[in-house]
Design a protein around this motif. Structure first.
Motif, PDB file in Angstrom:
ATOM      1  N   LEU A 149       0.788  -1.043  -0.236  1.00 55.61           N
ATOM      2  CA  LEU A 149       0.120   0.057  -0.325  1.00 55.61           C
ATOM      3  C   LEU A 149       0.576   1.645  -0.288  1.00 55.61           C
ATOM      4  CD1 LEU A 149      -2.715  -0.903   3.002  1.00 55.61           C
ATOM      5  CD2 LEU A 149      -2.530  -1.392  -0.328  1.00 55.61           C
ATOM      6  N   VAL A 190       2.083   1.964  -2.964  1.00 57.14           N
ATOM      7  CA  VAL A 190       1.021   2.785  -3.972  1.00 57.14           C
ATOM      8  C   VAL A 190       0.424   4.506  -4.071  1.00 57.14           C
ATOM      9  CG1 VAL A 190      -1.548   3.068  -4.045  1.00 57.14           C
ATOM     10  CG2 VAL A 190      -0.354   0.659  -4.158  1.00 57.14           C
ATOM     11  N   MET A 223       3.711   5.311  -5.229  1.00 59.04           N
ATOM     12  CA  MET A 223       3.464   5.772  -6.925  1.00 59.04           C
ATOM     13  C   MET A 223       2.512   7.418  -7.017  1.00 59.04           C
ATOM     14  SD  MET A 223       4.060   3.317  -8.857  1.00 59.04           S
ATOM     15  CE  MET A 223       3.780   4.191 -10.264  1.00 59.04           C
ATOM     16  N   TYR A 224       1.395   7.260  -6.603  1.00 58.49           N
ATOM     17  CA  TYR A 224       0.824   8.849  -6.618  1.00 58.49           C
ATOM     18  C   TYR A 224       1.772  10.278  -5.811  1.00 58.49           C
ATOM     19  CZ  TYR A 224      -2.045   5.655  -8.987  1.00 58.49           C
ATOM     20  OH  TYR A 224      -2.561   4.533  -9.669  1.00 58.49           O
ATOM     21  N   PRO A 255      -4.803   5.066   9.629  1.00 60.09           N
ATOM     22  CA  PRO A 255      -5.976   3.821   9.625  1.00 60.09           C
ATOM     23  C   PRO A 255      -5.594   2.898  10.021  1.00 60.09           C
ATOM     24  CG  PRO A 255      -6.308   5.458   7.010  1.00 60.09           C
ATOM     25  CD  PRO A 255      -4.888   5.615   7.563  1.00 60.09           C
ATOM     26  N   TRP A 294     -14.538  -0.263   7.680  1.00 61.92           N
ATOM     27  CA  TRP A 294     -13.947  -0.666   6.974  1.00 61.92           C
ATOM     28  C   TRP A 294     -14.191  -2.602   7.678  1.00 61.92           C
ATOM     29  CZ3 TRP A 294     -10.735   3.121   8.839  1.00 61.92           C
ATOM     30  CH2 TRP A 294      -9.757   2.590   9.396  1.00 61.92           C
ATOM     31  N   VAL A 339     -17.844  -4.099   7.379  1.00 64.03           N
ATOM     32  CA  VAL A 339     -17.989  -4.775   6.553  1.00 64.03           C
ATOM     33  C   VAL A 339     -17.944  -6.029   6.010  1.00 64.03           C
ATOM     34  CG1 VAL A 339     -19.588  -2.627   6.098  1.00 64.03           C
ATOM     35  CG2 VAL A 339     -16.970  -3.070   4.978  1.00 64.03           C
ATOM     36  N   ARG A 340     -18.121  -7.346   5.508  1.00 61.48           N
ATOM     37  CA  ARG A 340     -17.328  -8.580   4.808  1.00 61.48           C
ATOM     38  C   ARG A 340     -18.612  -9.344   4.222  1.00 61.48           C
ATOM     39  NH1 ARG A 340     -12.317  -7.740   5.937  1.00 61.48           N
ATOM     40  NH2 ARG A 340     -12.077  -6.716   7.078  1.00 61.48           N
ATOM     41  N   MET A 361       0.771   2.497 -12.152  1.00 63.43           N
ATOM     42  CA  MET A 361       1.296   0.633 -12.251  1.00 63.43           C
ATOM     43  C   MET A 361      -0.148   0.210 -11.618  1.00 63.43           C
ATOM     44  SD  MET A 361       4.706  -0.674 -11.247  1.00 63.43           S
ATOM     45  CE  MET A 361       5.259  -2.407 -10.696  1.00 63.43           C
ATOM     46  N   PHE A 368      -0.590  -3.626  -9.470  1.00 64.84           N
ATOM     47  CA  PHE A 368       0.201  -4.970  -9.327  1.00 64.84           C
ATOM     48  C   PHE A 368      -0.323  -6.299  -8.878  1.00 64.84           C
ATOM     49  CE2 PHE A 368       1.120  -0.886  -7.127  1.00 64.84           C
ATOM     50  CZ  PHE A 368       2.493  -1.020  -7.026  1.00 64.84           C
ATOM     51  N   ARG A 404      -4.220  -3.465  -3.881  1.00 68.43           N
ATOM     52  CA  ARG A 404      -3.573  -2.957  -2.911  1.00 68.43           C
ATOM     53  C   ARG A 404      -4.483  -1.631  -2.752  1.00 68.43           C
ATOM     54  NH1 ARG A 404       2.467  -2.659  -4.605  1.00 68.43           N
ATOM     55  NH2 ARG A 404       3.295  -5.407  -4.339  1.00 68.43           N
ATOM     56  N   LEU A 405      -5.962  -2.071  -3.220  1.00 71.40           N
ATOM     57  CA  LEU A 405      -6.617  -0.922  -2.723  1.00 71.40           C
ATOM     58  C   LEU A 405      -7.320  -0.237  -1.353  1.00 71.40           C
ATOM     59  CD1 LEU A 405      -9.481  -2.130  -4.631  1.00 71.40           C
ATOM     60  CD2 LEU A 405      -8.393  -0.713  -5.906  1.00 71.40           C
ATOM     61  N   MET A 406      -7.061   1.024  -0.614  1.00 70.02           N
ATOM     62  CA  MET A 406      -6.692   0.974   0.954  1.00 70.02           C
ATOM     63  C   MET A 406      -7.911   0.227   1.207  1.00 70.02           C
ATOM     64  SD  MET A 406      -4.257   2.268   1.024  1.00 70.02           S
ATOM     65  CE  MET A 406      -3.471   2.781  -0.574  1.00 70.02           C
ATOM     66  N   PRO A 407      -8.213  -0.082   2.115  1.00 67.46           N
ATOM     67  CA  PRO A 407      -9.512  -1.546   2.779  1.00 67.46           C
ATOM     68  C   PRO A 407     -10.183  -0.144   3.457  1.00 67.46           C
ATOM     69  CG  PRO A 407      -7.203  -2.257   3.724  1.00 67.46           C
ATOM     70  CD  PRO A 407      -7.324  -0.967   3.033  1.00 67.46           C
ATOM     71  N   TRP A 408      -9.598   0.786   4.102  1.00 66.08           N
ATOM     72  CA  TRP A 408     -10.346   1.745   4.632  1.00 66.08           C
ATOM     73  C   TRP A 408     -11.177   3.164   3.799  1.00 66.08           C
ATOM     74  CZ3 TRP A 408      -4.772   0.511   5.674  1.00 66.08           C
ATOM     75  CH2 TRP A 408      -4.701   0.924   5.127  1.00 66.08           C
ATOM     76  N   LEU A 444      -7.066   8.071  -5.444  1.00 60.81           N
ATOM     77  CA  LEU A 444      -6.511   8.322  -4.274  1.00 60.81           C
ATOM     78  C   LEU A 444      -4.832   9.223  -5.541  1.00 60.81           C
ATOM     79  CD1 LEU A 444      -5.021   7.626  -1.989  1.00 60.81           C
ATOM     80  CD2 LEU A 444      -3.932   5.348  -3.221  1.00 60.81           C
ATOM     81  N   TYR A 468     -16.873  -0.474   0.142  1.00 63.40           N
ATOM     82  CA  TYR A 468     -15.084  -1.067   0.705  1.00 63.40           C
ATOM     83  C   TYR A 468     -15.045  -1.943   0.065  1.00 63.40           C
ATOM     84  CZ  TYR A 468     -16.105   1.817   4.666  1.00 63.40           C
ATOM     85  OH  TYR A 468     -15.920   3.673   5.395  1.00 63.40           O
ATOM     86  N   SER A 527     -13.079  -5.180   0.494  1.00 61.77           N
ATOM     87  CA  SER A 527     -13.334  -6.152   1.219  1.00 61.77           C
ATOM     88  C   SER A 527     -15.072  -6.736   0.598  1.00 61.77           C
ATOM     89  CB  SER A 527     -13.654  -6.095   3.106  1.00 61.77           C
ATOM     90  OG  SER A 527     -14.532  -4.975   3.410  1.00 61.77           O
ATOM     91  N   GLN A 528     -15.538  -5.944   0.318  1.00 64.51           N
ATOM     92  CA  GLN A 528     -16.815  -6.173  -0.004  1.00 64.51           C
ATOM     93  C   GLN A 528     -16.733  -6.802  -1.912  1.00 64.51           C
ATOM     94  OE1 GLN A 528     -18.709  -2.679   1.142  1.00 64.51           O
ATOM     95  NE2 GLN A 528     -20.192  -3.616   1.969  1.00 64.51           N
ATOM     96  N   ARG A 571      -7.967   2.735 -11.114  1.00 66.12           N
ATOM     97  CA  ARG A 571      -7.331   3.365 -10.050  1.00 66.12           C
ATOM     98  C   ARG A 571      -6.408   3.915 -11.078  1.00 66.12           C
ATOM     99  NH1 ARG A 571      -4.701   1.339  -4.798  1.00 66.12           N
ATOM    100  NH2 ARG A 571      -3.778   0.366  -6.161  1.00 66.12           N
ATOM    101  N   ALA A 572      -5.731   3.084 -11.930  1.00 61.15           N
ATOM    102  CA  ALA A 572      -4.588   2.686 -11.854  1.00 61.15           C
ATOM    103  C   ALA A 572      -4.479   4.974 -13.869  1.00 61.15           C
ATOM    104  CB  ALA A 572      -3.677   1.869 -12.917  1.00 61.15           C
TER     105      ALA A 572
END
Lengths: 253, 257
Positions: free
Chosen positions: A151, A154, A157-158, A172, A249, A252-253, B81, B83, B87-91, B100, B130, B132-133, B146-147
Motif C-alpha cells: 500500500l 501505491v 506511485m502517486y 488508518p 471498514w 463490512v464483510r 502501475m 500490481f 492494493r486498494l486501501m481497505p479503509w 487516490l 469497501y 472487502s465487499q 485507479r491506475a
C-alpha cells in the motif's frame, strides 16, 4: 448468539451464580461476615452511598483524574508513536530511554511524584499519564510499522506527501492496533489511579476504599470495588464502541 | 501522448546474506508509444524488479532509462502501475480509492473522474462499497480504474491477473484489450502465463533468470482480435515455451548435478 438480549442474558449467568454463592455463604454463616459482608449489607450501603451521592462523588473525582492523564497520554502517545513508527531515526533516538523508563512499575513512581507534585491532582494525573502512555505508544508504533508495504508503494506511485501518506495510509492501517493500546491503557489507568489514591490522596474512590478499610467499614470497601468494576466495564464498552465507529471498514464483510 | 521508453545497459543487484546477487544484467529494451509489450520469465528472473525500476519505485545501479526522452528518477504521473494484488486501501470506499492519485485535480472534479473510470471497468454502483465487499476480479477492476484515473501515458502491469481464477482472468484480458483500444497508452506487462502473453502482446520479451537477461524478443503477428484456439496462436505459444524448455538451454543449468 445472534439474538442480542439472549446473548446479554447468557453472559449474566456467571455473575448471577457468583452473587448467589456469596449470598448463601454469608446467610448460612459459612464465612464470618467480618471477612465477607452479607450481600444485603453491601446492597444497603451501596443504596445509601448512591442516594447520598458520596460514591458518585468519589468515582467522579477519580474519573476526572483519569480523563486528564489519559487524554495527555493519548495525545503524546499517538503522535510520538506515529513519528517513531514512520521514522527509524526517531525510533532509535527515543527507544533506549523509553524502554528504560518502561521497566519501572507505575506504583514505584508514586513516592517521587508526591514529592514533586504533592498529594493533590497533579501527582495522580502524572501517575495515570505514566501508566497509560506506554501501552498507547507501543501499540501505535507497532501498528504504524505493520503497514502493508504494498500500500505504501501505491502511495509513492502517486507521490503522496509524508502527511498524506500518514493520513491516508499509515494512520488508518494502524488504527485497530492503536485502539488495542487505548483499551489496554484505559484499564491500566483505572488501576493506576485507584492504586495511587490508596497510597497518597485525600479523595477519590481509592482513598475511600483505604479509608473504609482503616475504619473497618467492609461493606464500603466492597461497594468501592464494585463501583470500580462497573465503571471499568462501562469505559471498556465506550472504547469498543468508539473503535467500531472509527473503523467502519472493519465491519463490512 | 507520451513517447517511447528506452532502457539501456540496465544493471541491478540485491544483497542476499551479504552476498551480491545480480538480478538484472545488461537489459536493453525499447518500447514504442502505444505498444503492448509483455515480459515473460520464470519467477525470480527479475521481471518484477524491472517493472519497479521503470515505475521509479526502485533505483538501478547502472544503466539509463528514458521515458519520452526524460530520464526516470522516481515515480511520476506519466506512469501508472497495476500490481498482482489489487492494493486498494481497505479503509477507503471504491470511489475514494480510484481518486487516490487525483491530488492535483480540483476537488470537485475528483468524484466525477473516479466515476468515469469506474464505469469504464463496469463497476457502476459500487462507488461507496469497501474493497472487502468486492470479489477478487472486481477489486482488480477497481485497481485498473485507479491506475487509469491519473491518465498515464504508460501503464505498468505486474502480473495483474495472476491471482484470479481462470475464467475471470480471460474476462479481464478481454477487458484490458477494450481499455487499450480506448486509451492508446503504452502497456508493459509482466507475466509467467504464456497464453496471456500471446493473447495480449504486440511483442513478447523472453527473460532468462539469474541473472535476468533479455533472452529473445518475439513479434506477435496475429490479428487484433485473437483466437486462442487457432493454429497460429498455438505456434506462438510453443515458440515461447521452447525458450524455457529446450534441451541444452541455459535454463537447464539449474538442474546440473
Amino acid at each position: 448468539m445472534k439474538n442480542k438480549p439472549l446473548s446479554i442474558l447468557f453472559s449474566l449467568i456467571l455473575p448471577a451464580l457468583i452473587f448467589s454463592a456469596w449470598h448463601f455463604a454469608t446467610v448460612a454463616e459459612l464465612v464470618p461476615t467480618l471477612l465477607l459482608p452479607r450481600l444485603d449489607a453491601v446492597g444497603r450501603t451501596l443504596f445509601e452511598q448512591v442516594s447520598k451521592g458520596s460514591i458518585i462523588k468519589d468515582v467522579s473525582i477519580s474519573l476526572s483524574r483519569i480523563i486528564k492523564g489519559y487524554a495527555l497520554a493519548v495525545a503524546i502517545g499517538v503522535s510520538l508513536g506515529a513519528v517513531m513508527g514512520m521514522s527509524r531515526i526517531a525510533e532509535k533516538f527515543f527507544s533506549l530511554t523509553f524502554t528504560s523508563i518502561r521497566q519501572i512499575p507505575m506504583m514505584a513512581w508514586v513516592p517521587l511524584l508526591v514529592i514533586w507534585f504533592g498529594i493533590g491532582e497533579k501527582s495522580k494525573v502524572a501517575v495515570i499519564f505514566l501508566a497509560s502512555y506506554f501501552p498507547i505508544l507501543m501499540n501505535t508504533i507497532s501498528g504504524i510499522r505493520r503497514t502493508d508495504n504494498g500500500l505504501l508503494e501505491v502511495g509513492r506511485m502517486y507521490q503522496l506527501s509524508r502527511w498524506e501518506m500518514f493520513r491516508t495510509i499509515y494512520l488508518p492501517s494502524a488504527l485497530p492496533s492503536v485502539f488495542v493500546g487505548l483499551k489496554l491503557a484505559l484499564g491500566i489507568s483505572w488501576m493506576a489511579v485507584v492504586g495511587a489514591e490508596m497510597i497518597a490522596a485525600s479523595s477519590g474512590i481509592g482513598f475511600r476504599i483505604n479509608d473504609a478499610r482503616a475504619l473497618m467499614q467492609f461493606p464500603v470497601v466492597f461497594c468501592g470495588m464494585l463501583a470500580i468494576a462497573v465503571v471499568g466495564v462501562l469505559m471498556d464498552a465506550i472504547i469498543t464502541a468508539a473503535s467500531k465507529l472509527a473503523t467502519p471498514w472493519e465491519r463490512v464483510r | 501522448m507520451g513517447g517511447e521508453l528506452e532502457i539501456k545497459g540496465l544493471y541491478k543487484s540485491f544483497m542476499v546474506n551479504s552476498q551480491k546477487l545480480s538480478v538484472l544484467e545488461g537489459i536493453d529494451l525499447t518500447v514504442g508509444d502505444g505498444e503492448f509489450v509483455v515480459i515473460v520469465g520464470r519467477s525470480g528472473c527479475g521481471k518484477s524488479t524491472l517493472l519497479k525500476i521503470i515505475a521509479g519505485l526502485e533505483m538501478p545501479e547502472s544503466g539509463t532509462l528514458r521515458l519520452a526522452g526524460k530520464p526516470i528518477s522516481g515515480p511520476g504521473f506519466d506512469r501508472g502501475m497495476i500490481f498482482q494484488e489489487h492494493r486498494l486501501m481497505p479503509w477507503l470506499t471504491i470511489e475514494r480509492n480510484v481518486a487516490l492519485g487525483l491530488g492535483r485535480v480540483k476537488k470537485k472534479d475528483r468524484a466525477r473522474i473516479a466515476r468515469k473510470y469506474l464505469s469504464m471497468v463496469q463497476l457502476e454502483g459500487f462507488e461507496n462499497a469497501y474493497p472487502s465487499q468486492l470479489s477478487g476480479g472486481m477489486s482488480q477492476r477497481a485497481a485498473i480504474a485507479r491506475a487509469l484515473a491519473t491518465e498515464p501515458d504508460t501503464l505498468l502491469l505486474d502480473e495483474p491477473f495472476g491471482a484470479l481464477d481462470a475464467l475471470t482472468k480471460i474476462e479481464m484480458q478481454d477487458e484490458l484489450l477494450r481499455i487499450r483500444a480506448n486509451q492508446k497508452s503504452m502497456m508493459l506487462m509482466v507475466t509467467h502465463d504464456v497464453d496471456e502473453a500471446v493473447f495480449l502482446a504486440d511483442r513478447i520479451v523472453v527473460m532468462s533468470s539469474r541473472p535476468g537477461r533479455v533472452r529473445a524478443i518475439v513479434n506477435i503477428e496475429l490479428p487484433e482480435v485473437r483466437d486462442r484456439g487457432s493454429a497460429d496462436f498455438a505456434w506462438y505459444k510453443k515458440k515461447i515455451f521452447d525458450y524455457f524448455f529446450e534441451h541444452g538451454s541455459e535454463e537447464s543449468t539449474d538442474f546440473t548435478i
